[in-house]
Write an enzyme that holds these catalytic residues in place. Structure first.
Site, PDB file in Angstrom:
ATOM      1  N   GLU A 327      36.822  25.728  40.064  1.00  0.00           N
ATOM      2  CA  GLU A 327      36.629  27.169  40.223  1.00  0.00           C
ATOM      3  C   GLU A 327      36.169  27.472  41.651  1.00  0.00           C
ATOM      4  O   GLU A 327      36.732  28.328  42.332  1.00  0.00           O
ATOM      5  CB  GLU A 327      35.591  27.649  39.207  1.00  0.00           C
ATOM      6  CG  GLU A 327      35.244  29.124  39.314  1.00  0.00           C
ATOM      7  CD  GLU A 327      34.081  29.505  38.412  1.00  0.00           C
ATOM      8  OE1 GLU A 327      33.877  30.718  38.224  1.00  0.00           O
ATOM      9  OE2 GLU A 327      33.363  28.615  37.902  1.00  0.00           O
ATOM     10  N   HIS A 328      35.119  26.792  42.090  1.00  0.00           N
ATOM     11  CA  HIS A 328      34.585  26.952  43.443  1.00  0.00           C
ATOM     12  C   HIS A 328      34.696  25.614  44.171  1.00  0.00           C
ATOM     13  O   HIS A 328      34.301  24.579  43.622  1.00  0.00           O
ATOM     14  CB  HIS A 328      33.109  27.353  43.424  1.00  0.00           C
ATOM     15  CG  HIS A 328      32.799  28.551  42.585  1.00  0.00           C
ATOM     16  ND1 HIS A 328      32.262  28.453  41.315  1.00  0.00           N
ATOM     17  CD2 HIS A 328      32.955  29.874  42.834  1.00  0.00           C
ATOM     18  CE1 HIS A 328      32.085  29.669  40.822  1.00  0.00           C
ATOM     19  NE2 HIS A 328      32.504  30.553  41.717  1.00  0.00           N
TER      20      HIS A 328
END
Length: 433
Positions: A327-328
């Site tokens: 996601e990040h």
């Protein structure tokens, strides 16, 4: 203690595959309950929403009080201290400026047959945003969901925010006001999703629903998909940091904890080409966990799902990152741009030592609603595109129809769709007759 993996060890592939496949979300089977709630709201409308809100949130409402009044919002907004207001306004301005650059262009051209072709973009007419409620709700999520919708040109934007025991975070209402939200309803859970999707006497239905929520909200979004559009079904938060030795271990530790503190099921992973640095970061995490306010949550996340992976070089780190599809993704290395060019699967990439992921959560500008659970392999974060639809356009001149119409009629006959072919042939016959 997190897992420590080394790509040079013979069992690495087995251990890494297990890390990728670890089940991080213990979702209760709520589908039957949610189906009943949706059916009830569809059948009884406001009455069902009011009854369910009193049961789950302990708030007695009437059809007239389902929606926050302009006066209620103004009164709550007045309670927000100036520094918090200024921070929200800065975040909103940056988010708006970033998303304005995402707006696509219409197209219109004439091809060599004389046919006029193109497409145009238009916004959905109405969108609904779900905001988890209570005093601990997140105003930044309001900005990240509402501003792209308004930039896209959505005409009507409604928010549903539960108010357990009558409590609401004034910052959420301020964020709604700053973002240009049109309606704010004090309802939550599956009943809010059902009301937004199907409508009630008080709440008009929307065309698209976005925003995070618990298992009941997620199940409701799955069930109403098709009746309305949805953004995504997000899982627990996650971060992958690729860092070399030329970093402060404490900085990297804090970046890992920034996601671990979200949820016991969140995942924080460090990949480094220096084993000693990896150990130093793990020690820094432990030190920070001694005083972190949310240490109970972050500690469980780091213990159960955290990992420190040592690799031979950054090329190997990029390859592993693409398999994780985080996601990040933070790239705390000497040449983050070069490494970013080799990482193709990530929800958002943060380049360099001075770009902590938390900047992206609030004031960077890009959206923080991102794909989780490896879905960055095939999907993107929230953007104006989620609130837009593309309509194709075509206009045939007589010359264009003469040029390409016979092929259309032939293909229709090949597919045994007689009326299709005749609708073209009838026009050709007149043109050629």
């Amino acid at each position: 203690m997190p897992q420590f993996l080394d790509s040079r060890q013979p069992d690495f592939e087995t251990a890494f595959t297990a890390l990728l496949g670890a089940k991080r979300e213990d979702s209760p089977d709520v589908d039957a309950v949610v189906a009943g709630i949706i059916a009830d709201v569809r059948a009884r409308g406001d009455a069902a929403v009011i009854e369910l809100t009193e049961r789950f949130d302990r708030v007695a409402l009437t059809p007239q009080s389902l929606r926050f009044s302009t006066e209620e919002i103004a009164q709550a907004v007045d309670e927000v201290p100036a520094p918090e207001r200024a921070a929200l306004e800065l975040a909103a301005a940056r988010i708006r400026a970033y998303h304005e650059r995402q707006m696509p262009q219409d197209a219109d051209w004439t091809d060599d047959t004389g046919a006029r072709l193109g497409w145009r973009w238009s916004a959905v007419s109405a969108a609904g945003l779900y905001v988890p409620g209570g005093l601990a709700s997140y105003p930044s999520s309001v900005l990240m969901n509402a501003i792209p919708a308004k930039v896209a040109g959505v005409g009507r934007l409604a928010i549903a925010v539960p108010t357990p025991d009558g409590q609401v975070n004034p910052l959420v209402l301020l964020a709604a006001q700053i973002s240009g939200v049109d309606e704010v309803y004090r309802i939550g859970g599956a009943q809010a999703i059902a009301a937004l999707a199907y409508g009630t006497d008080t709440i008009a239905p929307v065309d698209k629903i976005t925003g995070p929520g618990n298992a009941f909200v997620a199940a409701a979004k799955r069930r109403v998909f098709g009746k309305v559009g949805i953004d995504m079904i997000a899982g627990p938060s996650e971060i992958l940091v690729i860092a070399d030795r030329d970093n402060d271990p404490d900085w990297i530790a804090l970046d890992l904890l920034s996601q671990a503190e979200h949820d016991e099921s969140a995942q924080s992973i460090l990949i480094t080409d220096d084993a000693a640095f990896g150990r130093a970061v793990a020690e820094a995490v432990d030190k920070r966990l001694e005083t972190l306010e949310r240490r109970a949550i972050a500690g469980v996340s780091w213990r159960d799902f955290g990992a420190v992976i040592t690799v031979s070089d950054l090329d190997e780190a990029a390859a592993l990152s693409n398999r994780i599809a985080p996601e990040h993704l933070e790239l705390c290395v000497s040449d983050p741009e070069a490494l970013a060019a080799r990482t193709i699967h990530a929800g958002a990439i943060f380049l360099g030592q001075y770009t902590p992921e938390a900047i992206g959560d609030y004031v960077g500008g890009p959206n923080h609603v991102l794909p989780t659970a490896r879905s960055a392999r095939f999907s993107s974060g929230l953007s104006v595109m989620d609130f837009l639809k593309r309509t194709t356009m075509s206009r045939m001149t007589p010359e264009a129809l003469r040029a390409i119409g016979p092929a259309a009629a032939q293909l229709a006959r090949s597919e045994s769709l007689e009326a299709h072919g005749l609708s073209v042939q009838a026009r050709l016959d007149r043109l050629n007759g």
